[in-house]
Scaffold this motif. Structure first.
Motif, PDB file in Angstrom:
ATOM      1  N   LEU A   1      -7.929  -1.407   2.395  1.00 53.84           N
ATOM      2  CA  LEU A   1      -7.117  -0.330   1.821  1.00 53.84           C
ATOM      3  C   LEU A   1      -7.314   0.981   2.562  1.00 53.84           C
ATOM      4  O   LEU A   1      -6.410   1.812   2.632  1.00 53.84           O
ATOM      5  N   TYR A   2      -8.525   1.177   3.094  1.00 53.55           N
ATOM      6  CA  TYR A   2      -8.839   2.442   3.766  1.00 53.55           C
ATOM      7  C   TYR A   2      -8.286   2.515   5.187  1.00 53.55           C
ATOM      8  O   TYR A   2      -8.437   3.533   5.860  1.00 53.55           O
ATOM      9  N   GLY A   3      -7.650   1.428   5.613  1.00 57.26           N
ATOM     10  CA  GLY A   3      -6.977   1.445   6.907  1.00 57.26           C
ATOM     11  C   GLY A   3      -7.782   0.794   8.011  1.00 57.26           C
ATOM     12  O   GLY A   3      -8.994   0.683   7.944  1.00 57.26           O
ATOM     13  N   ALA A   4      -7.067   0.385   9.041  1.00 51.60           N
ATOM     14  CA  ALA A   4      -7.697  -0.232  10.209  1.00 51.60           C
ATOM     15  C   ALA A   4      -8.425   0.833  11.025  1.00 51.60           C
ATOM     16  O   ALA A   4      -8.173   2.026  10.895  1.00 51.60           O
ATOM     17  N   LEU A   5      -9.341   0.386  11.857  1.00 49.51           N
ATOM     18  CA  LEU A   5     -10.115   1.296  12.707  1.00 49.51           C
ATOM     19  C   LEU A   5      -9.170   2.139  13.561  1.00 49.51           C
ATOM     20  O   LEU A   5      -8.285   1.616  14.233  1.00 49.51           O
ATOM     21  N   GLY A   6      -9.345   3.450  13.491  1.00 44.55           N
ATOM     22  CA  GLY A   6      -8.499   4.343  14.271  1.00 44.55           C
ATOM     23  C   GLY A   6      -7.191   4.720  13.595  1.00 44.55           C
ATOM     24  O   GLY A   6      -6.463   5.581  14.096  1.00 44.55           O
ATOM     25  N   GLU A   7      -6.895   4.089  12.459  1.00 47.59           N
ATOM     26  CA  GLU A   7      -5.659   4.409  11.750  1.00 47.59           C
ATOM     27  C   GLU A   7      -5.832   5.727  10.994  1.00 47.59           C
ATOM     28  O   GLU A   7      -6.898   6.000  10.445  1.00 47.59           O
ATOM     29  N   SER A   8      -4.799   6.544  10.970  1.00 45.92           N
ATOM     30  CA  SER A   8      -4.906   7.850  10.326  1.00 45.92           C
ATOM     31  C   SER A   8      -4.982   7.699   8.807  1.00 45.92           C
ATOM     32  O   SER A   8      -4.529   6.698   8.234  1.00 45.92           O
TER      33      SER A   8
ATOM     34  N   LYS B   1      -3.322   9.447   6.729  1.00 44.45           N
ATOM     35  CA  LYS B   1      -1.944   9.490   6.228  1.00 44.45           C
ATOM     36  C   LYS B   1      -1.304   8.107   6.248  1.00 44.45           C
ATOM     37  O   LYS B   1      -0.544   7.741   5.365  1.00 44.45           O
ATOM     38  N   GLN B   2      -1.628   7.326   7.285  1.00 43.87           N
ATOM     39  CA  GLN B   2      -1.059   5.981   7.382  1.00 43.87           C
ATOM     40  C   GLN B   2      -1.630   5.088   6.290  1.00 43.87           C
ATOM     41  O   GLN B   2      -0.921   4.273   5.700  1.00 43.87           O
ATOM     42  N   ALA B   3      -2.933   5.226   6.002  1.00 42.86           N
ATOM     43  CA  ALA B   3      -3.548   4.440   4.926  1.00 42.86           C
ATOM     44  C   ALA B   3      -2.897   4.775   3.588  1.00 42.86           C
ATOM     45  O   ALA B   3      -2.633   3.878   2.764  1.00 42.86           O
ATOM     46  N   GLU B   4      -2.622   6.067   3.359  1.00 41.82           N
ATOM     47  CA  GLU B   4      -1.947   6.472   2.117  1.00 41.82           C
ATOM     48  C   GLU B   4      -0.537   5.896   2.065  1.00 41.82           C
ATOM     49  O   GLU B   4      -0.090   5.394   1.020  1.00 41.82           O
ATOM     50  N   LYS B   5       0.156   5.960   3.191  1.00 36.31           N
ATOM     51  CA  LYS B   5       1.514   5.405   3.257  1.00 36.31           C
ATOM     52  C   LYS B   5       1.499   3.903   2.987  1.00 36.31           C
ATOM     53  O   LYS B   5       2.364   3.376   2.272  1.00 36.31           O
ATOM     54  N   ASN B   6       0.508   3.214   3.554  1.00 33.79           N
ATOM     55  CA  ASN B   6       0.394   1.774   3.335  1.00 33.79           C
ATOM     56  C   ASN B   6       0.167   1.455   1.861  1.00 33.79           C
ATOM     57  O   ASN B   6       0.751   0.517   1.308  1.00 33.79           O
ATOM     58  N   LEU B   7      -0.713   2.243   1.217  1.00 34.03           N
ATOM     59  CA  LEU B   7      -0.995   2.016  -0.213  1.00 34.03           C
ATOM     60  C   LEU B   7       0.273   2.184  -1.039  1.00 34.03           C
ATOM     61  O   LEU B   7       0.557   1.366  -1.925  1.00 34.03           O
ATOM     62  N   LYS B   8       1.035   3.219  -0.744  1.00 33.03           N
ATOM     63  CA  LYS B   8       2.224   3.500  -1.547  1.00 33.03           C
ATOM     64  C   LYS B   8       3.367   2.525  -1.274  1.00 33.03           C
ATOM     65  O   LYS B   8       4.343   2.485  -2.026  1.00 33.03           O
ATOM     66  N   ALA B   9       3.218   1.745  -0.200  1.00 37.12           N
ATOM     67  CA  ALA B   9       4.215   0.705   0.090  1.00 37.12           C
ATOM     68  C   ALA B   9       3.881  -0.616  -0.606  1.00 37.12           C
ATOM     69  O   ALA B   9       4.717  -1.523  -0.654  1.00 37.12           O
ATOM     70  N   ARG B  10       2.647  -0.719  -1.144  1.00 36.35           N
ATOM     71  CA  ARG B  10       2.237  -1.943  -1.832  1.00 36.35           C
ATOM     72  C   ARG B  10       2.881  -2.010  -3.205  1.00 36.35           C
ATOM     73  O   ARG B  10       3.272  -0.999  -3.791  1.00 36.35           O
ATOM     74  N   LYS B  11       2.959  -3.215  -3.749  1.00 31.50           N
ATOM     75  CA  LYS B  11       3.478  -3.396  -5.106  1.00 31.50           C
ATOM     76  C   LYS B  11       2.288  -3.619  -6.032  1.00 31.50           C
ATOM     77  O   LYS B  11       1.653  -4.671  -6.004  1.00 31.50           O
ATOM     78  N   LEU B  12       1.983  -2.600  -6.827  1.00 32.56           N
ATOM     79  CA  LEU B  12       0.850  -2.653  -7.749  1.00 32.56           C
ATOM     80  C   LEU B  12       1.348  -2.969  -9.156  1.00 32.56           C
ATOM     81  O   LEU B  12       2.416  -2.500  -9.567  1.00 32.56           O
ATOM     82  N   VAL B  13       0.563  -3.759  -9.872  1.00 31.00           N
ATOM     83  CA  VAL B  13       0.872  -4.071 -11.272  1.00 31.00           C
ATOM     84  C   VAL B  13      -0.316  -3.645 -12.116  1.00 31.00           C
ATOM     85  O   VAL B  13      -1.449  -4.066 -11.873  1.00 31.00           O
ATOM     86  N   LEU B  14      -0.053  -2.803 -13.110  1.00 31.93           N
ATOM     87  CA  LEU B  14      -1.088  -2.335 -14.023  1.00 31.93           C
ATOM     88  C   LEU B  14      -1.027  -3.137 -15.312  1.00 31.93           C
ATOM     89  O   LEU B  14      -0.017  -3.109 -16.018  1.00 31.93           O
ATOM     90  N   TYR B  15      -2.095  -3.863 -15.599  1.00 37.33           N
ATOM     91  CA  TYR B  15      -2.230  -4.562 -16.885  1.00 37.33           C
ATOM     92  C   TYR B  15      -2.887  -3.582 -17.847  1.00 37.33           C
ATOM     93  O   TYR B  15      -3.969  -3.057 -17.558  1.00 37.33           O
ATOM     94  N   GLN B  16      -2.251  -3.344 -18.987  1.00 35.01           N
ATOM     95  CA  GLN B  16      -2.651  -2.222 -19.809  1.00 35.01           C
ATOM     96  C   GLN B  16      -2.364  -2.443 -21.296  1.00 35.01           C
ATOM     97  O   GLN B  16      -1.628  -3.341 -21.676  1.00 35.01           O
TER      98      GLN B  16
END
Length: 313
Positions: free
Chosen positions: A62-69, A71-86
């Protein structure tokens, strides 16, 4: 209007659930006792730290590949499909929703049946909230852990003071809300109105939560209230204890700032308001929201959440 959504209709449905439970298990008091200890056994099957340690390489991704910015890690997270069980009204589920919303992390929600928890029957960890990722493998659990793991990816920092207030939100504020909502049998009317006001809950789910109030009332008096007392907090007058604690928090917000975090909410703001926001729609929320010490901070947090919910995605 829909008669099934009327408070009296909700109460009738809740009574049917309680009576059904009493018939099957052999008495409502015994049912509450058995359900409480069954849940305790199920919840103890695996600890959050163990579950996360078993997925360390997935979390590291989740924190990104080595050398990845960053901002890119944040962008990658927000592109994922998360499901909250609540549970909609759970303070810990609300804490995670507030964090995800404030940081513009998209997610969908699955409401858990408060009796059967059938939606979680195949999960190793049986408590809410939990966040499932779209790879079908990564699962984050425990509200404090979920926020702590995701926060660095969206640039949210922590320090000793933030950590102190986040711990307070989960271990003091949440307990005070529980004991205040369940301090007297006569609280049931306000609690029914509160449950009935939740737009994301079906009629059956609302009825089950109202029925589950019997278990919450027992747990509140047998466990939660005693834990607060053991920590040295006021349990002789739980309303006054809650208001005193909320005012301490609100007074920690610098006079020149909108939030504890300054001009933007930090993790302490997010966690505290997340817990408080779980009772939005209840008379108790309105009392805190209009308190002379806390009104400005509550208003600022509501505005911050409204702003991000209307922001372009």
């Amino acid at each position: 209007g829909d008669r099934g959504s009327h408070p009296l209709g909700m109460l009738r449905r809740a009574v049917r659930w309680l009576v059904g439970g009493a018939v099957v298990i052999g008495g409502s008091g015994y049912a509450v006792h058995e359900m409480y200890w069954y849940r305790r056994r199920q919840n103890a099957l695996i600890a959050p730290t163990e579950l996360h340690n078993n997925q360390k390489w997935k979390i590291d991704e989740l924190y990104g590949a080595l050398g990845e910015s960053a901002k890119q890690a944040e962008k990658n997270l927000k592109a994922r499909k998360l499901v909250l069980y609540q549970y909609t009204t759970c303070p810990f589920s609300s804490k995670v929703r507030t964090f995800l919303d404030l940081n513009l992390i998209p997610y969908s929600k699955i409401e858990i049946d408060p009796f059967s928890r059938s939606q979680m029957k195949d999960f190793k960890y049986r408590k809410v909230p939990q966040v499932h990722f779209d790879d079908g493998e990564l699962v984050l659990v425990d509200s404090f852990e979920i926020v702590s793991i995701l926060a660095p990816i969206v640039g949210q920092k922590s320090n000793e003071d933030i950590h102190k207030w986040r711990d307070w939100a989960g271990n003091v504020l949440a307990k005070y809300l529980v004991v205040n909502l369940n301090s007297r049998i006569t609280d049931m009317g306000a609690n029914i109105r509160y449950i009935n006001s939740q737009p994301d809950m079906s009629r059956d789910t609302k009825a089950k939560f109202i029925a589950a109030g019997a278990m919450m009332f027992a747990v509140s008096h047998l466990s939660t209230k005693k834990k607060l007392g053991a920590l040295g907090y006021n349990i002789d007058d739980v309303k006054q204890g809650l208001m005193d604690q909320m005012r301490l928090w609100c007074q920690s917000v610098p006079a020149s700032s909108k939030f504890h975090g300054g001009q933007k909410p930090d993790l302490a703001d997010s966690d505290v308001f997340g817990v408080l926001n779980s009772i939005k729609g209840h008379d108790l929320f309105e009392e805190i929201a209009h308190d002379s010490v806390c009104a400005t901070w509550v208003e600022n947090m509501q505005a911050a959440l409204a702003a991000v919910k209307t922001a372009p995605k």
